[in-house]
Scaffold this motif. Structure first.
Motif, PDB file in Angstrom:
ATOM      1  N   ALA A  30       0.839  -1.196   0.000  1.00 13.74           N
ATOM      2  CA  ALA A  30       0.000   0.000   0.000  1.00 13.74           C
ATOM      3  C   ALA A  30       0.875   1.248   0.000  1.00 13.74           C
ATOM      4  CB  ALA A  30      -0.921  -0.005   1.212  1.00 13.74           C
ATOM      5  N   GLY A  31       0.369   2.317  -0.560  1.00 12.70           N
ATOM      6  CA  GLY A  31       1.118   3.569  -0.584  1.00 12.70           C
ATOM      7  C   GLY A  31       0.817   4.359  -1.840  1.00 12.70           C
ATOM      8  N   GLU A  32       1.490   5.491  -1.970  1.00  9.21           N
ATOM      9  CA  GLU A  32       1.326   6.329  -3.156  1.00  9.21           C
ATOM     10  C   GLU A  32       2.465   6.072  -4.126  1.00  9.21           C
ATOM     11  OE1 GLU A  32       0.134  10.915  -4.262  1.00  9.21           O
ATOM     12  OE2 GLU A  32       1.685  10.619  -2.739  1.00  9.21           O
ATOM     13  N   TYR A  33       2.122   5.930  -5.402  1.00  8.18           N
ATOM     14  CA  TYR A  33       3.106   5.654  -6.440  1.00  8.18           C
ATOM     15  C   TYR A  33       3.030   6.717  -7.536  1.00  8.18           C
ATOM     16  CZ  TYR A  33       3.551   1.064  -4.260  1.00  8.18           C
ATOM     17  OH  TYR A  33       3.785   0.039  -3.355  1.00  8.18           O
ATOM     18  N   LEU A  48       7.594   4.264  -5.909  1.00  7.23           N
ATOM     19  CA  LEU A  48       7.008   4.938  -4.751  1.00  7.23           C
ATOM     20  C   LEU A  48       7.166   6.451  -4.899  1.00  7.23           C
ATOM     21  CD1 LEU A  48       8.110   2.716  -1.732  1.00  7.23           C
ATOM     22  CD2 LEU A  48       5.741   3.365  -2.289  1.00  7.23           C
ATOM     23  N   ALA A  49       6.106   7.174  -4.634  1.00 13.02           N
ATOM     24  CA  ALA A  49       6.139   8.630  -4.788  1.00 13.02           C
ATOM     25  C   ALA A  49       7.187   9.269  -3.883  1.00 13.02           C
ATOM     26  CB  ALA A  49       4.762   9.212  -4.491  1.00 13.02           C
ATOM     27  N   SER A  50       7.422   8.681  -2.726  1.00 18.32           N
ATOM     28  CA  SER A  50       8.400   9.239  -1.789  1.00 18.32           C
ATOM     29  C   SER A  50       9.817   9.199  -2.340  1.00 18.32           C
ATOM     30  CB  SER A  50       8.334   8.492  -0.457  1.00 18.32           C
ATOM     31  OG  SER A  50       8.572   7.096  -0.649  1.00 18.32           O
ATOM     32  N   GLU A  51      10.055   8.392  -3.369  1.00 16.73           N
ATOM     33  CA  GLU A  51      11.387   8.293  -3.972  1.00 16.73           C
ATOM     34  C   GLU A  51      11.609   9.336  -5.062  1.00 16.73           C
ATOM     35  OE1 GLU A  51      13.896   6.334  -3.036  1.00 16.73           O
ATOM     36  OE2 GLU A  51      12.651   5.587  -1.411  1.00 16.73           O
ATOM     37  N   VAL A  52      10.549  10.023  -5.464  1.00 16.54           N
ATOM     38  CA  VAL A  52      10.660  11.000  -6.554  1.00 16.54           C
ATOM     39  C   VAL A  52      11.150  12.336  -6.011  1.00 16.54           C
ATOM     40  CG1 VAL A  52       9.413  12.234  -8.366  1.00 16.54           C
ATOM     41  CG2 VAL A  52       8.808   9.858  -7.824  1.00 16.54           C
ATOM     42  N   ASN A  53      12.224  12.849  -6.578  1.00 19.83           N
ATOM     43  CA  ASN A  53      12.750  14.148  -6.181  1.00 19.83           C
ATOM     44  C   ASN A  53      11.844  15.272  -6.671  1.00 19.83           C
ATOM     45  OD1 ASN A  53      15.106  13.155  -4.878  1.00 19.83           O
ATOM     46  ND2 ASN A  53      16.121  12.900  -6.867  1.00 19.83           N
ATOM     47  N   LYS A  54      12.098  16.461  -6.197  1.00 19.36           N
ATOM     48  CA  LYS A  54      11.299  17.620  -6.572  1.00 19.36           C
ATOM     49  C   LYS A  54      11.282  17.797  -8.079  1.00 19.36           C
ATOM     50  CE  LYS A  54      10.941  22.646  -6.010  1.00 19.36           C
ATOM     51  NZ  LYS A  54      11.483  23.847  -5.350  1.00 19.36           N
TER      52      LYS A  54
END
Length: 325
Positions: free
Chosen positions: A63-66, A115-121
């Motif tokens: 589960a999570g945001e991608y 995972l969205a948390s891995e995407v930089n600005k």
């Protein structure tokens, strides 16, 4: 539920909507007819991309945001909630944030996700955000701003990237002019065309009138009375107390406005229209020229003083100070 491709239709007039559409409906209605596709892969902390395929949350996907990215112009995406909810892109036009919960399925073809948390600005390039999906508070600053492109404003603001959450909302814009919005941290914004923030709101025409658009009263236009002049048979306007774009935000609205309709705009409100010109009101029987937000420079020429001495002739030009637009 099938989501068409990325170019929205321009609406003929502002519409009063209640309740607000869900994110799934927002994706559905914000896209129409195949347009450009942005296959840019953002920089990430760890390149742990998942390949295309079918994934079920709770089985082969946590589960999570991608963040899903198309590898080509033939990338497609299918989302289901494990019940009767379904969202399909025949062509995924750009990167898209997607929240996965237990039972949800994600099927990607000719694309990849991470995972969205891995995407930089993902910031703007030369002042423009490219066609794509962005995070408010990470990629885009939060706060009240104006948004638009060279052709207008074509974007949707989602309160959540869980497109099956019925409590979430989606607010879509498809206008010929820039609009005001209060972006809040945590929202997701889908730009359907290259878009800039802090876009200048057009000023008055040479006759003092204002074209269809969105204006802040007290900043872009003066408070007071205005006459509405239809320029299209399909027209309408809305006056907002604030920028939440909910039922309680609406102070006044009307569609199919007749020529000569007079409204009073108060300081701090927002006026938005389509198919109408806004003309400063002039009382019947007067010939006063309409006021605009920018005052013309004043030129004063003093008459020469004549005395018994040799006459001195003096000409003075006083430069007026333009008011704030």
């Amino acid at each position: 539920m099938r989501a068409p491709s990325p170019r929205p239709k321009r609406r003929p007039s502002p519409r009063r909507k209640s309740p607000l559409p869900t994110p799934s409906e927002g994706l559905q209605t914000s896209q129409e007819n195949p347009g450009q596709v942005n296959t840019t892969t953002p920089s990430v902390r760890k390149p742990e991309w998942k390949k295309d395929g079918k994934y079920t949350c709770g089985k082969n996907l946590a589960a999570g945001e991608y963040y899903v990215v198309p590898n080509s112009k033939k990338c497609s995406l299918m989302l289901t909630d494990g019940k009767d909810g379904e969202l399909e892109f025949d062509i995924l036009p750009c990167g898209l944030f997607v929240t996965m919960k237990a039972g949800y399925t994600l099927e990607v073809k000719n694309g990849k996700f991470i995972l969205a948390s891995e995407v930089n600005k993902m910031g703007a390039t030369n002042g423009k955000y490219k066609l794509g999906s962005y995070r408010v508070g990470v990629d885009i600053p939060a706060g009240i701003t104006t948004l638009g492109s060279s052709e207008g404003s074509f974007f949707t603001v989602f309160s959540s990237s869980d497109y099956f959450d019925e409590d979430a909302t989606a607010i879509m814009f498809a206008e010929d002019y820039p609009v005001y919005y209060n972006l809040e941290k945590g929202q997701r914004v889908l730009f359907m065309e290259d878009t800039s923030l802090g876009v200048k709101i057009p000023g008055a025409n040479s006759d003092g009138s204002y074209n269809s658009g969105m204006y802040k009263v007290g900043k872009d236009i003066k408070p007071g009375k205005y006459t509405l002049v239809p320029t299209d048979s399909e027209n309408g306007y809305m006056v907002y107390y604030d920028l939440r774009y909910i039922e309680l935000s609406i102070k006044d609205y009307k569609e199919n406005v007749k020529a000569g309709t007079v409204i009073t705009l108060t300081d701090g409100t927002y006026f938005r229209s389509s198919g109408l010109k806004l003309v400063p009101y002039v009382e019947p029987g007067t010939t006063a020229a309409p006021e605009t937000t920018t005052e013309a420079s004043e030129t004063t020429t003093e008459a020469p003083e004549t005395t018994t001495k040799t006459p001195d002739t003096t000409t003075t030009t006083a430069q007026g100070t333009p008011s704030e637009s």
